[in-house]
Design an enzyme around this catalytic site. Structure first.
Site, PDB file in Angstrom:
ATOM      1  N   CYS A  46       0.805  -1.237   0.000  1.00  0.00           N
ATOM      2  CA  CYS A  46       0.000   0.000   0.000  1.00  0.00           C
ATOM      3  C   CYS A  46       0.830   1.276   0.000  1.00  0.00           C
ATOM      4  O   CYS A  46       0.427   2.291  -0.589  1.00  0.00           O
ATOM      5  CB  CYS A  46      -0.937   0.031   1.208  1.00  0.00           C
ATOM      6  SG  CYS A  46      -1.672  -1.567   1.617  1.00  0.00           S
ATOM      7  N   CYS A  49       1.706   3.721  -3.131  1.00  0.00           N
ATOM      8  CA  CYS A  49       0.734   4.688  -3.684  1.00  0.00           C
ATOM      9  C   CYS A  49       0.212   5.659  -2.628  1.00  0.00           C
ATOM     10  O   CYS A  49      -0.050   6.819  -2.929  1.00  0.00           O
ATOM     11  CB  CYS A  49      -0.449   3.946  -4.308  1.00  0.00           C
ATOM     12  SG  CYS A  49       0.029   3.053  -5.800  1.00  0.00           S
ATOM     13  N   HIS A  50       0.026   5.184  -1.376  1.00  0.00           N
ATOM     14  CA  HIS A  50      -0.646   6.033  -0.385  1.00  0.00           C
ATOM     15  C   HIS A  50       0.329   6.760   0.545  1.00  0.00           C
ATOM     16  O   HIS A  50      -0.087   7.681   1.249  1.00  0.00           O
ATOM     17  CB  HIS A  50      -1.612   5.191   0.464  1.00  0.00           C
ATOM     18  CG  HIS A  50      -2.706   4.558  -0.350  1.00  0.00           C
ATOM     19  ND1 HIS A  50      -3.848   5.229  -0.709  1.00  0.00           N
ATOM     20  CD2 HIS A  50      -2.809   3.319  -0.896  1.00  0.00           C
ATOM     21  CE1 HIS A  50      -4.623   4.418  -1.441  1.00  0.00           C
ATOM     22  NE2 HIS A  50      -4.004   3.255  -1.566  1.00  0.00           N
ATOM     23  N   MET A 100      -7.750   2.432  -7.997  1.00  0.00           N
ATOM     24  CA  MET A 100      -7.328   1.457  -6.973  1.00  0.00           C
ATOM     25  C   MET A 100      -7.567   0.046  -7.516  1.00  0.00           C
ATOM     26  O   MET A 100      -8.664  -0.253  -8.015  1.00  0.00           O
ATOM     27  CB  MET A 100      -8.187   1.708  -5.720  1.00  0.00           C
ATOM     28  CG  MET A 100      -8.185   0.590  -4.726  1.00  0.00           C
ATOM     29  SD  MET A 100      -6.847   0.725  -3.549  1.00  0.00           S
ATOM     30  CE  MET A 100      -7.175  -0.712  -2.534  1.00  0.00           C
ATOM     31  N   HIS A 336       6.348  11.606 -10.700  1.00  0.00           N
ATOM     32  CA  HIS A 336       6.587  10.166 -10.669  1.00  0.00           C
ATOM     33  C   HIS A 336       7.732   9.798 -11.608  1.00  0.00           C
ATOM     34  O   HIS A 336       8.880  10.024 -11.294  1.00  0.00           O
ATOM     35  CB  HIS A 336       5.285   9.428 -10.996  1.00  0.00           C
ATOM     36  CG  HIS A 336       5.326   7.976 -10.706  1.00  0.00           C
ATOM     37  ND1 HIS A 336       5.326   7.467  -9.433  1.00  0.00           N
ATOM     38  CD2 HIS A 336       5.376   6.905 -11.536  1.00  0.00           C
ATOM     39  CE1 HIS A 336       5.398   6.141  -9.484  1.00  0.00           C
ATOM     40  NE2 HIS A 336       5.421   5.775 -10.752  1.00  0.00           N
ATOM     41  N   HIS A 378       1.616   7.890 -17.269  1.00  0.00           N
ATOM     42  CA  HIS A 378       2.668   6.985 -16.776  1.00  0.00           C
ATOM     43  C   HIS A 378       3.595   6.676 -17.945  1.00  0.00           C
ATOM     44  O   HIS A 378       3.375   5.714 -18.684  1.00  0.00           O
ATOM     45  CB  HIS A 378       2.047   5.702 -16.191  1.00  0.00           C
ATOM     46  CG  HIS A 378       3.034   4.909 -15.386  1.00  0.00           C
ATOM     47  ND1 HIS A 378       4.025   4.156 -15.960  1.00  0.00           N
ATOM     48  CD2 HIS A 378       3.205   4.772 -14.034  1.00  0.00           C
ATOM     49  CE1 HIS A 378       4.746   3.583 -15.004  1.00  0.00           C
ATOM     50  NE2 HIS A 378       4.265   3.940 -13.825  1.00  0.00           N
TER      51      HIS A 378
END
Ligand code: DHE
Length: 558
Positions: A46, A49-50, A100, A336, A378
């Site tokens: 997790c 991403c979080h 998600m 990113h 991306h």
């Protein structure tokens, strides 16, 4: 008087905080053993991403103020519905339209229940990591003077592929000429990417656990010669590539703690740790601004270091690391991955949760453009080619949209002067499918490749699309890599991921990323005929993902 009013104010604030604390329901109970198990799963599945502090980035904020329902019956926070146990369990199991992914095929029902409870509790704050601790982790396995003085093997090193074997924490060094696995090297946990030294002799491999491994390709059997733990959670590494600094330094970025480490390139001896905590482009303090992509400039002794949560792009000048000079360029939040344009003057990076591409002019040291694109760009490193109508373009795919976006990039070449009016504009969106992670082409190729491993449709996730760059209106070819591999069909998806060219630009290698217990493979296509040339498979080839051709990675060819 002033003191008194401040005191009254403090008491009022405290009272307010206490009454709102009373309105909160208690977080779901967890035993110590459950907390430990959940912490591990959170880190592995997790945090990427979080965020460790759960402040959100590509994934949503997961702090208790909106994961946990109030006892008072308040159901929204800032207009957003508070979640609570049942809703959280559903989201974790089945995913959301917002991007998600579903975890019902990865986590058990008990684990989903556990994670839903865990994220309603206050996040744990992991420890910091100092220069001394970094130094203490340093292992110089083969000192420079004990290493070969010339190449001791007969491998064509420029065409070696360093292949991530994600779930075994290894890289396979595969000979691009013979397609034989020359060495399998133990590296960090859930190993992420490989990068090359300027000379092409050393491969740097970073694991998600922050373990950085240095592989010497000159050894008879290439092996790890140094290791360093640069942090607890990491994704990026690069080396000094400017003339006069070849192989001298390396830099690795850490997600936790949010900082980067500068090291000696040939030994990984740490020299400097630099924190990235600070203000976002909106002027808010952020406690966890993680280091995303890093790239080495060829035109200055500089690294471009992209800081995810703050949206700040740092140009770190390594010509004098004792007196480190950094240019900070504000772009957009949630930086990113990204890559160079064809001239290698501009670095284009996805601000993925902002749906933008930021372009930095590394010659002038300033932002060149902020381009609006479709949902969750991306690019990987992106892809450069000359568009028949719009001249030089750089391409990015999207996780959340069904297009590949082409952005016009500037060029000093007089033959491209007529395309100047398009520079930094989106000149075309090519129809693809959502769930695309990587696009690729090569200067000698006429083809453009894009994968879709995150698409929920099994067939699409197992296939890649190929366009003819001379005529993008022609229907794309769809290659079902899983079927082409000849491997027995499995219920689990074998994701076709990360097209990578051979040094000569004539072959494209695609990983088939199956489950940990499934047989995986790399399928090699002839780039001209789009026919399978070779399927590289082996019992030791477990969960291959990224592949890094030595020459193309060394010279940033994409
Ligand atoms: Fe990556 C590049 C972060 C998940 C394969 N990935 C990058 C970069 C970053 C990043 C910051 C740019 C590095 C650079 O250029 O210096 N990746 C993350 C995450 O935070 C994320 C979303 C979630 C996580 O928990 O890690 C994530 N990445 C993945 C995967 O699941 C992939 C598909 C498979 C794997 O092996 O982990 C994956 N990421 C890659 C690859 C690259 C990459 C192959 C390099 C692309 C290139 O061509 O250079």
């Amino acid at each position: 008087m002033k003191m008194k009013s401040l005191g009254v104010l403090a008491l009022t604030v405290m009272a307010g905080a206490m009454s709102s604390a009373f309105a909160q329901s208690a977080a779901p109970a967890m035993t110590d053993a459950e907390k430990e198990q959940a912490k591990k799963i959170y880190f592995e599945r997790c945090a990427g991403c979080h965020g460790v502090l759960r402040k959100g980035a590509t994934g949503k904020n997961l702090e208790p103020h909106w994961t946990k329902k109030d006892a008072s019956g308040k159901v929204t926070e800032g207009g957003t519905l508070k979640l609570g146990q049942n809703r959280l369990e559903k989201i974790i199991a089945f995913g959301t339209d917002g991007g998600m992914v579903n975890f019902d095929d990865i986590l058990t029902k008990q684990e989903i229940n556990l994670m839903s409870r865990y994220i309603q509790n206050v996040p744990d704050v992991p420890p910091e990591y100092s220069l001394k601790e970094t130094m203490d982790s340093w292992k110089l396995i083969v000192p420079v003077e004990k290493r070969p003085t010339k190449q001791m093997n007969k491998i064509n090193l420029e065409n070696i592929f360093s292949v991530t074997l994600r779930d075994t924490g290894e890289v396979a060094l595969i000979d691009g000429d013979t397609k034989e696995i020359r060495s399998i090297v133990k590296t960090g946990y859930a190993v992420h990417i490989s990068r090359l030294s300027a000379s092409g002799r050393y491969v740097y491999v970073i694991g998600r656990d922050g373990r950085l491994s240095l592989i010497d390709l000159w050894m008879e059997k290439p092996a790890v010669v140094a290791e360093l733990k640069i942090g607890f959670d990491a994704r990026s590494v690069d080396t000094s590539k400017f003339k006069g600094f070849e192989d001298k330094y390396a830099i690795a970025g850490s997600y936790w703690p949010p900082q980067f480490v500068i090291m000696d390139g040939e030994t990984l001896k740490p020299r400097k740790v630099v924190s990235t905590r600070g203000m976002t482009v909106d002027g808010e303090y952020h406690p966890e601004p993680r280091v995303a992509s890093i790239v080495s400039s060829f035109i200055k002794p500089e690294w471009v270091v992209n800081i995810k949560e703050t949206g700040q792009i740092l140009l770190v000048d390594y010509s004098d690391i004792e007196n480190l000079k950094t240019t900070t360029i504000a772009s957009a939040k949630f930086l990113h991955d990204g890559g160079w344009d064809a001239s290698k003057r501009y670095f284009l990076v996805a601000a993925n949760a902002s749906n933008k591409i930021a372009a930095v002019d590394t010659k002038e040291g300033k932002l060149a453009a902020l381009v609006d694109v479709a949902k969750i760009p991306h690019p990987g490193r992106g892809a450069n080619f000359v568009h028949p109508q719009y001249g030089p373009v750089w391409a990015t795919g999207h996780l959340g949209a069904d297009v590949v976006t082409l952005i016009s990039t500037p060029s000093d070449d007089p033959k491209f002067a007529k395309y100047k009016e398009y520079n930094w504009k989106v000149v075309q969106e090519i129809k693809h499918v959502p769930g695309n992670l990587f696009v690729k082409t090569h200067p000698v190729s006429k083809h453009f490749w894009a994968d879709a491993p995150q698409n929920p449709d099994k067939d699409l996730a197992e296939s890649v699309a190929v366009w003819d760059m001379a005529d993008l209106s022609k229907p794309k070819a769809i290659l079902n890599v899983a079927k082409d591999s000849g491997l027995p069909p499995t219920k689990a998806v074998k994701r076709a991921v990360h097209p990578e060219y051979s040094k000569d630009g004539k072959e494209v290698w695609i990983s088939l990323w199956g489950g940990k217990t499934d047989q995986s493979a790399i399928v090699v296509y002839d780039d001209t005929t789009l026919k399978v040339k070779k399927v590289i498979t082996d019992p030791k080839m477990i969960t291959p993902t990224g592949k890094f051709n030595v020459y193309n990675t060394q010279h940033d060819i994409y």
